[in-house]
Design an enzyme around this catalytic site. Structure first.
Site, short mmCIF file in Angstrom:
data_model
loop_
_atom_site.label_atom_id
_atom_site.label_comp_id
_atom_site.label_asym_id
_atom_site.label_seq_id
_atom_site.Cartn_x
_atom_site.Cartn_y
_atom_site.Cartn_z
N GLN A 78 0.86 -1.24 -0.01
CA GLN A 78 -0.06 0.05 -0.27
C GLN A 78 0.90 1.28 0.13
OE1 GLN A 78 -3.41 0.09 2.82
NE2 GLN A 78 -3.88 2.02 2.30
N PHE A 79 1.09 1.73 -1.25
CA PHE A 79 2.05 2.99 -1.22
C PHE A 79 1.27 4.11 -0.58
CE2 PHE A 79 -1.09 3.65 -4.80
CZ PHE A 79 -0.90 4.90 -5.00
N THR A 80 0.28 4.14 -0.53
CA THR A 80 -0.56 5.51 0.27
C THR A 80 -0.08 5.81 1.62
OG1 THR A 80 -2.41 4.11 0.75
CG2 THR A 80 -2.29 5.23 -1.42
#
Length: 150
Positions: A78-80
């Site tokens: 999850q890059f966020t």
């Protein structure tokens, strides 16, 4: 490397309408990777996660680890998690690693958790549009950043 760890009664990941991972009691691990992350972060974070004493013992006290309860895990990239919200209203993801850096680290992290738990873990699909369903148990949610390990 940042991880959001949720103790769950159940969790699943669906891609294109198909469930690709599903667990009962265990951990849902959302993993954010940045350019500065390395294998040393994987080693430290994996050891920390599998040994975190966040599962109840016979007295109802959070005193057991995922390893001790023989629990399961799902790991979702999850890059966020590396969103910067300092300026304006649109988050910046500049700190998040690009796929050529993130994918090998994500895959190494999965292998390390599997080795530490001595079992396969569920995963998401890197870069896919995923639907994550979970029942948070407790609720227990912990955020760990390897940049704060000292």
């Amino acid at each position: 490397m940042k991880a959001v760890i949720q103790r769950v009664s159940r969790a699943s990941v669906t891609v294109d309408g198909k469930i690709i991972s599903k667990i009962e009691s265990g951990l849902l691990i959302l993993l954010g990777i940045e350019d500065a992350d390395a294998n040393a972060d994987i080693e430290w974070l994996s050891r920390k996660i599998v040994n975190l004493r966040i599962f109840n013992d016979a007295d109802g006290v959070m005193n057991k680890s995922l390893l001790e309860i023989d629990g399961n895990a799902i790991i979702v990239s999850q890059f966020t998690l590396h969103a910067s919200t300092k300026k304006g209203n649109r988050p910046s993801y500049i700190k998040a690693a690009k796929p050529d850096v993130a994918i090998p680290l994500y895959e190494n992290f999965i292998r390390k958790i599997e080795k530490d738990l001595n079992k396969k873990v569920g995963t998401g699909i890197f870069g896919a549009d995923m639907k994550v369903d979970l029942l948070n148990d407790g609720p227990v949610t912990i955020i760990i950043d390897t940049k704060n390990k000292e």
